[in-house]
Design a protein around this motif. Sequence first.
Motif, PDB file in Angstrom:
ATOM      1  N   PHE A   1       2.613  43.326  44.461  1.00 43.23           N
ATOM      2  CA  PHE A   1       3.151  44.740  45.129  1.00 43.23           C
ATOM      3  C   PHE A   1       4.101  45.256  44.099  1.00 43.23           C
ATOM      4  CE2 PHE A   1       1.604  42.426  48.844  1.00 43.23           C
ATOM      5  CZ  PHE A   1       0.522  43.380  49.213  1.00 43.23           C
ATOM      6  N   ASN A   2       3.714  45.387  42.813  1.00 49.94           N
ATOM      7  CA  ASN A   2       4.817  45.553  41.653  1.00 49.94           C
ATOM      8  C   ASN A   2       4.836  46.813  41.188  1.00 49.94           C
ATOM      9  OD1 ASN A   2       6.679  44.831  39.918  1.00 49.94           O
ATOM     10  ND2 ASN A   2       5.464  43.686  38.497  1.00 49.94           N
ATOM     11  N   MET A   3       3.821  47.851  41.888  1.00 49.73           N
ATOM     12  CA  MET A   3       3.769  49.046  41.313  1.00 49.73           C
ATOM     13  C   MET A   3       4.743  50.120  42.208  1.00 49.73           C
ATOM     14  SD  MET A   3      -0.576  49.183  40.464  1.00 49.73           S
ATOM     15  CE  MET A   3      -0.171  51.257  39.830  1.00 49.73           C
ATOM     16  N   TYR A   4       5.293  51.088  41.198  1.00 52.88           N
ATOM     17  CA  TYR A   4       5.948  51.986  41.983  1.00 52.88           C
ATOM     18  C   TYR A   4       7.319  51.358  42.906  1.00 52.88           C
ATOM     19  CZ  TYR A   4       1.233  53.921  41.023  1.00 52.88           C
ATOM     20  OH  TYR A   4       0.361  54.066  40.323  1.00 52.88           O
ATOM     21  N   SER A   5       7.796  50.258  42.401  1.00 50.98           N
ATOM     22  CA  SER A   5       8.977  49.761  42.855  1.00 50.98           C
ATOM     23  C   SER A   5      10.050  50.175  42.312  1.00 50.98           C
ATOM     24  CB  SER A   5       8.853  48.063  43.060  1.00 50.98           C
ATOM     25  OG  SER A   5       9.348  47.813  41.506  1.00 50.98           O
ATOM     26  N   SER A   6      11.256  49.902  42.972  1.00 50.80           N
ATOM     27  CA  SER A   6      12.610  50.295  42.151  1.00 50.80           C
ATOM     28  C   SER A   6      13.199  49.254  41.133  1.00 50.80           C
ATOM     29  CB  SER A   6      13.795  50.484  43.206  1.00 50.80           C
ATOM     30  OG  SER A   6      13.843  49.464  44.224  1.00 50.80           O
ATOM     31  N   ALA A   7      12.296  48.418  40.891  1.00 54.56           N
ATOM     32  CA  ALA A   7      12.699  47.416  39.733  1.00 54.56           C
ATOM     33  C   ALA A   7      12.753  48.063  38.556  1.00 54.56           C
ATOM     34  CB  ALA A   7      11.728  46.310  39.708  1.00 54.56           C
ATOM     35  N   ASP A   8      13.817  47.873  37.698  1.00 53.12           N
ATOM     36  CA  ASP A   8      13.724  48.599  36.209  1.00 53.12           C
ATOM     37  C   ASP A   8      12.747  48.338  35.406  1.00 53.12           C
ATOM     38  OD1 ASP A   8      16.940  49.625  36.435  1.00 53.12           O
ATOM     39  OD2 ASP A   8      16.617  47.343  37.443  1.00 53.12           O
ATOM     40  N   PHE A   9      12.032  47.164  35.443  1.00 50.34           N
ATOM     41  CA  PHE A   9      11.026  46.933  34.296  1.00 50.34           C
ATOM     42  C   PHE A   9       9.926  46.048  35.000  1.00 50.34           C
ATOM     43  CE2 PHE A   9      15.132  46.598  32.387  1.00 50.34           C
ATOM     44  CZ  PHE A   9      15.122  47.686  31.330  1.00 50.34           C
ATOM     45  N   THR A  10       8.786  46.744  34.917  1.00 55.44           N
ATOM     46  CA  THR A  10       7.688  45.935  35.766  1.00 55.44           C
ATOM     47  C   THR A  10       6.373  45.769  34.953  1.00 55.44           C
ATOM     48  OG1 THR A  10       6.777  47.829  36.848  1.00 55.44           O
ATOM     49  CG2 THR A  10       8.469  47.023  38.088  1.00 55.44           C
ATOM     50  N   VAL A  11       5.874  44.680  35.270  1.00 56.81           N
ATOM     51  CA  VAL A  11       4.429  44.600  34.379  1.00 56.81           C
ATOM     52  C   VAL A  11       3.415  43.903  35.426  1.00 56.81           C
ATOM     53  CG1 VAL A  11       3.039  43.687  32.431  1.00 56.81           C
ATOM     54  CG2 VAL A  11       5.625  44.014  32.426  1.00 56.81           C
TER      55      VAL A  11
ATOM     56  N   PRO B   1      -9.999  45.228  30.266  1.00 54.98           N
ATOM     57  CA  PRO B   1      -8.567  44.759  30.654  1.00 54.98           C
ATOM     58  C   PRO B   1      -7.512  45.594  30.195  1.00 54.98           C
ATOM     59  CG  PRO B   1      -9.880  43.132  29.423  1.00 54.98           C
ATOM     60  CD  PRO B   1     -10.705  44.522  29.225  1.00 54.98           C
ATOM     61  N   ASP B   2      -6.358  45.575  30.941  1.00 51.60           N
ATOM     62  CA  ASP B   2      -5.335  46.513  30.884  1.00 51.60           C
ATOM     63  C   ASP B   2      -4.163  46.190  31.723  1.00 51.60           C
ATOM     64  OD1 ASP B   2      -3.633  48.279  29.738  1.00 51.60           O
ATOM     65  OD2 ASP B   2      -4.805  50.094  30.204  1.00 51.60           O
ATOM     66  N   CYS B   3      -3.109  46.664  31.691  1.00 56.11           N
ATOM     67  CA  CYS B   3      -1.869  46.352  32.346  1.00 56.11           C
ATOM     68  C   CYS B   3      -1.193  47.563  33.124  1.00 56.11           C
ATOM     69  CB  CYS B   3      -1.048  45.497  32.098  1.00 56.11           C
ATOM     70  SG  CYS B   3      -0.077  45.838  30.326  1.00 56.11           S
ATOM     71  N   TYR B   4      -0.320  47.541  33.841  1.00 58.52           N
ATOM     72  CA  TYR B   4       0.352  48.736  34.395  1.00 58.52           C
ATOM     73  C   TYR B   4       1.828  48.185  34.098  1.00 58.52           C
ATOM     74  CZ  TYR B   4       2.753  52.131  37.438  1.00 58.52           C
ATOM     75  OH  TYR B   4       3.503  53.139  37.569  1.00 58.52           O
ATOM     76  N   THR B   5       2.579  49.107  33.533  1.00 60.17           N
ATOM     77  CA  THR B   5       3.983  48.980  33.397  1.00 60.17           C
ATOM     78  C   THR B   5       5.035  50.154  33.802  1.00 60.17           C
ATOM     79  OG1 THR B   5       4.268  49.740  31.290  1.00 60.17           O
ATOM     80  CG2 THR B   5       3.309  47.443  31.130  1.00 60.17           C
ATOM     81  N   HIS B   6       5.954  49.794  34.165  1.00 58.98           N
ATOM     82  CA  HIS B   6       7.332  50.753  34.104  1.00 58.98           C
ATOM     83  C   HIS B   6       8.417  50.388  33.491  1.00 58.98           C
ATOM     84  CE1 HIS B   6      10.132  53.626  35.803  1.00 58.98           C
ATOM     85  NE2 HIS B   6      10.829  52.704  36.101  1.00 58.98           N
ATOM     86  N   PRO B   7       9.050  50.967  32.348  1.00 56.67           N
ATOM     87  CA  PRO B   7       8.528  52.180  32.185  1.00 56.67           C
ATOM     88  C   PRO B   7       7.290  52.277  31.403  1.00 56.67           C
ATOM     89  CG  PRO B   7      10.703  51.779  31.224  1.00 56.67           C
ATOM     90  CD  PRO B   7      10.235  50.639  31.829  1.00 56.67           C
ATOM     91  N   ALA B   8       6.510  53.429  31.555  1.00 58.22           N
ATOM     92  CA  ALA B   8       5.140  53.546  31.024  1.00 58.22           C
ATOM     93  C   ALA B   8       5.029  53.043  29.396  1.00 58.22           C
ATOM     94  CB  ALA B   8       4.511  54.866  31.043  1.00 58.22           C
ATOM     95  N   SER B   9       6.123  53.393  28.676  1.00 52.95           N
ATOM     96  CA  SER B   9       5.763  52.990  27.316  1.00 52.95           C
ATOM     97  C   SER B   9       5.990  51.382  27.121  1.00 52.95           C
ATOM     98  CB  SER B   9       7.102  53.535  26.640  1.00 52.95           C
ATOM     99  OG  SER B   9       8.421  52.876  27.309  1.00 52.95           O
ATOM    100  N   LEU B  10       6.173  50.704  27.991  1.00 55.84           N
ATOM    101  CA  LEU B  10       6.053  49.224  27.817  1.00 55.84           C
ATOM    102  C   LEU B  10       5.016  48.511  27.716  1.00 55.84           C
ATOM    103  CD1 LEU B  10       8.521  47.493  30.548  1.00 55.84           C
ATOM    104  CD2 LEU B  10       8.324  47.135  27.953  1.00 55.84           C
ATOM    105  N   ARG B  11       3.770  49.577  28.251  1.00 56.05           N
ATOM    106  CA  ARG B  11       2.437  49.058  28.231  1.00 56.05           C
ATOM    107  C   ARG B  11       1.754  49.003  26.679  1.00 56.05           C
ATOM    108  NH1 ARG B  11      -1.954  52.948  28.839  1.00 56.05           N
ATOM    109  NH2 ARG B  11      -3.990  51.951  29.176  1.00 56.05           N
ATOM    110  N   GLU B  12       2.242  50.201  26.074  1.00 54.45           N
ATOM    111  CA  GLU B  12       1.676  49.967  24.533  1.00 54.45           C
ATOM    112  C   GLU B  12       2.459  48.945  23.841  1.00 54.45           C
ATOM    113  OE1 GLU B  12       1.239  52.932  20.817  1.00 54.45           O
ATOM    114  OE2 GLU B  12       1.511  53.743  22.958  1.00 54.45           O
ATOM    115  N   GLU B  13       3.834  49.030  24.215  1.00 50.97           N
ATOM    116  CA  GLU B  13       4.866  48.026  23.354  1.00 50.97           C
ATOM    117  C   GLU B  13       4.389  46.662  23.562  1.00 50.97           C
ATOM    118  OE1 GLU B  13       9.297  46.700  23.800  1.00 50.97           O
ATOM    119  OE2 GLU B  13       8.874  48.649  24.211  1.00 50.97           O
TER     120      GLU B  13
END
Length: 463
Positions: free
Chosen positions: A110-120, A134-146
């Motif tokens: 349950f890690n998507m759209y939470s108020s945590a600062d960095f999520t993967v 294969p892929d992942c979701y991140t917040h901020p979105a730029s973390l995904r490519e990084e």
Amino acid sequence: MHKTIVINAVGLTESLLSAATPRLTAFARAGKLMHIGPVTPAVTCSVQATYLTGTWPDEHGIVGNGWYDRDDCEIKFWKQANKLVQGSKIWDRAKALDPRFTCANHFWWFNMYSSADFTVTPRPMYPADGRKLPDCYTHPASLREELQSALGQFPLFKFWGPATDIGATQWIADAAVHIDRKHNPTLTLIYLPHLDYCLQRVGPAGDIKKDLADLDRICGHLIDHYTQQQARIIVLSEYGIVPVNQPVHLNRVLRQNGLLTMRVEQNRELLDAGASAAFAVADHQVAHIYLNDPLRIGEVRQLIESTPGVARVAGAVEKTALHLDHPRAGELVALAEPHTFFTYYYWLDDARMPDFARTVDIHRKPGYDPAELFLDPALRFPKLKIARTLLKRKLGMRSLLEVIPANADQIRGSHGLPMEPSPTGPMLISNQPRLLNDVDHPAAFIAAPQVHDCILRHLLDNV
């Protein structure tokens, strides 16, 4: 606030600390180990939500890894929106105490759209041509490519499925270190799943020395890294794995007694939950039994209680005692005998099984399927079949990757039942022993919701 790290090594218990785990064993000896009291069901989503909110499933609403959505009449597993967890999370409370607080959440559910600062979190791509990439979701979105540029593509097929191995756990650990070096979050939550899957395959008595050693190496690296940051470190687990040897097919029992309704599509059967008088949502050793016809609850309860492999059935009163009295829970909850576990299977003729039965498809199946950890032993050349299927997909042709068995006979480990605190159950180890001395329970026991308070204490204590 003090920098704090929580390493969730799923399936790890005190009884597994051995010569194969020198780093974790030394960490436990230098710190303090406490057993954790039971959550029902003892499954990933329910336990993690309990740890992060400090409340039981009857409050936070995560009654399993999946449940029946009564509004749209569908069974849904492995959803990821954080709003499904009812109540504030530990990072919300910490940030309210100190606006400078930041949290990195690596793969806790349950890690998507939470108020945590960095999520993967894992998030496959599903192109319209039927492929799963294969892929992942991140917040901020730029973390995904990084992250995927630095560490390679997230190895989804090593995270779950018959190809599961240490690679996914290593990637998650590397991602945590990468984000820590760049952002230095106050609280870091790290989910390491590898041991859980090995134990389901071979059971706690199986040969898992290499798997333990691999996990120990990764944990040792994390401990070294965060110790250099003078962090407070917690290593914990969600449940212990018990040996099992017998699958129990509750939906087949319900069907044979006229309670289940099928919908036939292209000569294959699909469970029609909204039209069924009663059906089971299987989740390891616990199953929610939902009834669309409440007048038949006595009949259904008696039927499930008399099914071999079922230890007991919880109704309204018993669900309250188990902290499962929530609208998402079934009218009844079945608990397996210690050596058995539940399947979602509902078909009576293999020729009419659904097309997803022999594929890895965690969202379409109306229950948890541990058989997804195996290649079908009936296949003579499974790798060749996989290669051919993937080639067809690459050429733009739709093709089912039917490579897993349509039975769960190979499973040797499971979980889900409430276990008394013991060396074979979940545990918490801290490198700050004094922060575990003032819990309300005896020295070796912490109730599951108190894990939340324990983490908060590690963040806040100034002694």
